[in-house]
Write a protein that holds these residues in place. Structure first.
Motif, PDB file in Angstrom:
ATOM      1  N   ILE A 126       0.509  -1.354   0.253  1.00  0.00           N
ATOM      2  CA  ILE A 126      -0.044   0.384   0.016  1.00  0.00           C
ATOM      3  C   ILE A 126       0.667   1.140  -0.399  1.00  0.00           C
ATOM      4  O   ILE A 126       1.563   1.578   1.016  1.00  0.00           O
ATOM      5  CB  ILE A 126      -0.998   0.541   1.359  1.00  0.00           C
ATOM      6  CG1 ILE A 126      -1.741  -1.300   1.526  1.00  0.00           C
ATOM      7  CG2 ILE A 126      -1.336   1.382   1.271  1.00  0.00           C
ATOM      8  CD1 ILE A 126      -2.735  -1.651   2.614  1.00  0.00           C
ATOM      9  N   LYS A 127       0.849   2.108  -0.827  1.00  0.00           N
ATOM     10  CA  LYS A 127       1.214   3.318  -1.456  1.00  0.00           C
ATOM     11  C   LYS A 127       0.726   4.538  -0.552  1.00  0.00           C
ATOM     12  O   LYS A 127       1.130   5.634  -1.134  1.00  0.00           O
ATOM     13  CB  LYS A 127       2.100   3.294  -2.478  1.00  0.00           C
ATOM     14  CG  LYS A 127       2.618   2.316  -2.230  1.00  0.00           C
ATOM     15  CD  LYS A 127       3.836   2.212  -2.243  1.00  0.00           C
ATOM     16  CE  LYS A 127       5.095   1.396  -2.434  1.00  0.00           C
ATOM     17  NZ  LYS A 127       5.678   0.466  -1.906  1.00  0.00           N
ATOM     18  N   ASN A 128       0.117   4.474   0.676  1.00  0.00           N
ATOM     19  CA  ASN A 128       0.068   5.372   1.260  1.00  0.00           C
ATOM     20  C   ASN A 128       0.086   6.194   2.346  1.00  0.00           C
ATOM     21  O   ASN A 128       0.924   5.284   3.363  1.00  0.00           O
ATOM     22  CB  ASN A 128      -1.825   5.475   0.916  1.00  0.00           C
ATOM     23  CG  ASN A 128      -2.574   5.120   0.589  1.00  0.00           C
ATOM     24  OD1 ASN A 128      -2.370   5.841  -0.678  1.00  0.00           O
ATOM     25  ND2 ASN A 128      -3.446   4.471   0.715  1.00  0.00           N
ATOM     26  N   THR A 129       0.819   7.298   2.983  1.00  0.00           N
ATOM     27  CA  THR A 129       0.866   7.645   4.314  1.00  0.00           C
ATOM     28  C   THR A 129      -0.131   8.132   4.782  1.00  0.00           C
ATOM     29  O   THR A 129      -0.935   9.299   3.947  1.00  0.00           O
ATOM     30  CB  THR A 129       1.637   9.405   3.924  1.00  0.00           C
ATOM     31  OG1 THR A 129       3.129   8.202   2.900  1.00  0.00           O
ATOM     32  CG2 THR A 129       2.513   9.302   5.130  1.00  0.00           C
ATOM     33  N   TYR A 130       0.069   8.795   6.231  1.00  0.00           N
ATOM     34  CA  TYR A 130      -0.981   8.794   7.355  1.00  0.00           C
ATOM     35  C   TYR A 130      -0.842  10.109   8.126  1.00  0.00           C
ATOM     36  O   TYR A 130       0.407   9.494   8.473  1.00  0.00           O
ATOM     37  CB  TYR A 130      -1.489   7.985   8.381  1.00  0.00           C
ATOM     38  CG  TYR A 130      -2.643   6.494   7.036  1.00  0.00           C
ATOM     39  CD1 TYR A 130      -3.558   6.383   6.595  1.00  0.00           C
ATOM     40  CD2 TYR A 130      -1.802   5.837   5.973  1.00  0.00           C
ATOM     41  CE1 TYR A 130      -4.261   5.863   5.987  1.00  0.00           C
ATOM     42  CE2 TYR A 130      -2.383   4.470   5.300  1.00  0.00           C
ATOM     43  CZ  TYR A 130      -3.929   5.004   5.027  1.00  0.00           C
ATOM     44  OH  TYR A 130      -3.966   3.668   4.436  1.00  0.00           O
ATOM     45  N   ILE A 131      -1.228  11.098   8.315  1.00  0.00           N
ATOM     46  CA  ILE A 131      -0.887  11.657   9.051  1.00  0.00           C
ATOM     47  C   ILE A 131      -1.680  11.426  10.550  1.00  0.00           C
ATOM     48  O   ILE A 131      -3.476  11.289  10.282  1.00  0.00           O
ATOM     49  CB  ILE A 131      -1.013  13.286   8.954  1.00  0.00           C
ATOM     50  CG1 ILE A 131      -0.528  13.714   8.345  1.00  0.00           C
ATOM     51  CG2 ILE A 131      -1.178  13.874  10.847  1.00  0.00           C
ATOM     52  CD1 ILE A 131      -0.396  15.282   7.498  1.00  0.00           C
ATOM     53  N   LEU A 132      -2.118  11.479  12.008  1.00  0.00           N
ATOM     54  CA  LEU A 132      -3.172  10.591  12.954  1.00  0.00           C
ATOM     55  C   LEU A 132      -3.724  11.902  13.227  1.00  0.00           C
ATOM     56  O   LEU A 132      -2.577  12.834  14.539  1.00  0.00           O
ATOM     57  CB  LEU A 132      -2.323   9.536  13.533  1.00  0.00           C
ATOM     58  CG  LEU A 132      -3.155   9.455  14.989  1.00  0.00           C
ATOM     59  CD1 LEU A 132      -4.772   8.703  14.454  1.00  0.00           C
ATOM     60  CD2 LEU A 132      -2.544   8.269  16.238  1.00  0.00           C
ATOM     61  N   LEU A 133      -4.711  11.999  12.998  1.00  0.00           N
ATOM     62  CA  LEU A 133      -5.726  13.378  14.126  1.00  0.00           C
ATOM     63  C   LEU A 133      -5.928  13.425  14.783  1.00  0.00           C
ATOM     64  O   LEU A 133      -6.244  14.175  15.874  1.00  0.00           O
ATOM     65  CB  LEU A 133      -6.849  14.033  13.287  1.00  0.00           C
ATOM     66  CG  LEU A 133      -5.801  14.018  11.356  1.00  0.00           C
ATOM     67  CD1 LEU A 133      -7.195  14.464  10.262  1.00  0.00           C
ATOM     68  CD2 LEU A 133      -4.793  15.634  11.254  1.00  0.00           C
ATOM     69  N   GLN A 134      -6.315  11.815  16.071  1.00  0.00           N
ATOM     70  CA  GLN A 134      -6.982  11.279  16.739  1.00  0.00           C
ATOM     71  C   GLN A 134      -6.721   9.958  16.668  1.00  0.00           C
ATOM     72  O   GLN A 134      -6.865   9.712  15.862  1.00  0.00           O
ATOM     73  CB  GLN A 134      -8.543  11.659  16.718  1.00  0.00           C
ATOM     74  CG  GLN A 134      -9.131  13.409  16.504  1.00  0.00           C
ATOM     75  CD  GLN A 134     -10.334  13.036  17.208  1.00  0.00           C
ATOM     76  OE1 GLN A 134     -11.223  12.651  16.351  1.00  0.00           O
ATOM     77  NE2 GLN A 134     -10.809  14.277  17.582  1.00  0.00           N
ATOM     78  N   GLY A 135      -6.535   9.855  17.925  1.00  0.00           N
ATOM     79  CA  GLY A 135      -5.984   8.710  18.069  1.00  0.00           C
ATOM     80  C   GLY A 135      -5.363   8.084  19.077  1.00  0.00           C
ATOM     81  O   GLY A 135      -4.004   8.914  18.789  1.00  0.00           O
TER      82      GLY A 135
END
Length: 183
Positions: free
Chosen positions: A48-57
């Motif tokens: 999977i070629k996605n990057t994520y910014i954790l906003l909550q949790g």
């Protein structure tokens, strides 16, 4: 992006460092993803070629150790941090498993969208974001290497101890066999 999501998104250090117009442009490209507690964001070896910014949790990073087949847990990812950033710079599959330890809200960007975002101009307003991601990635790689090295040293010491114990028992059995033969 909903106004409440946008507020969280703009507060993250990665986005907050951008100029106002760049923040707004990023908000149009990132997608909000909600995951529930105990749901996996992705697994080790996923392509999977996605990057994520954790906003909550909170998210937990773990990977399986090849020698012992045990999971090695790393530090938790908390609001404002990124996960999956290596996919922006590498074609390798995921090197860890990410589990939500609480309900989470994330902002996701694909590798293609990220490349499009930073290549729109020669002097991209997203350069601070690129530098920040690179620093986070470098820090995480260094931290992971140190933790794995420490874990390997502990396993090697444990194996040496087990080898010494097994060697002792073998010596005892051989000694008893010789003793019983002599009697």
């Amino acid at each position: 992006m909903k106004p409440e999501d946008m507020k969280l998104f703009f507060k993250t250090p990665l986005i907050n460092c951008l100029a106002k117009d760049a923040k707004e442009q990023a908000a149009k490209i990132f997608t909000i993803v909600d995951i529930e507690k105990n749901q996996y964001l992705f697994h080790h070896d996923d392509h999977i070629k996605n990057t994520y910014i954790l906003l909550q949790g909170t998210l937990k990073i773990s990977t399986s150790h090849q020698l012992s087949k045990n999971n090695v847990d790393f530090e938790a990812i908390t609001a404002g941090e990124i996960v999956g950033e290596q996919s922006l710079f590498s074609d390798h599959d995921r090197s860890a498993t990410i589990l939500a330890t609480s309900d989470c809200k994330l902002a996701m960007i694909s590798r293609n969208d990220f490349e499009s975002l930073i290549s729109q101009t020669a002097m991209t307003p997203f350069f601070p974001m690129l530098i920040a991601i690179k620093k986070i990635r470098d820090k995480r790689i260094t931290s992971t290497s140190k933790r794995l090295t420490t874990g390997l040293k502990k396993e090697i010491a444990m194996l040496k101890t087990q080898k010494n114990i097994i060697g002792f028992f073998i010596s005892m059995v051989v000694g008893l066999c010789i003793y019983s033969f002599l009697i």
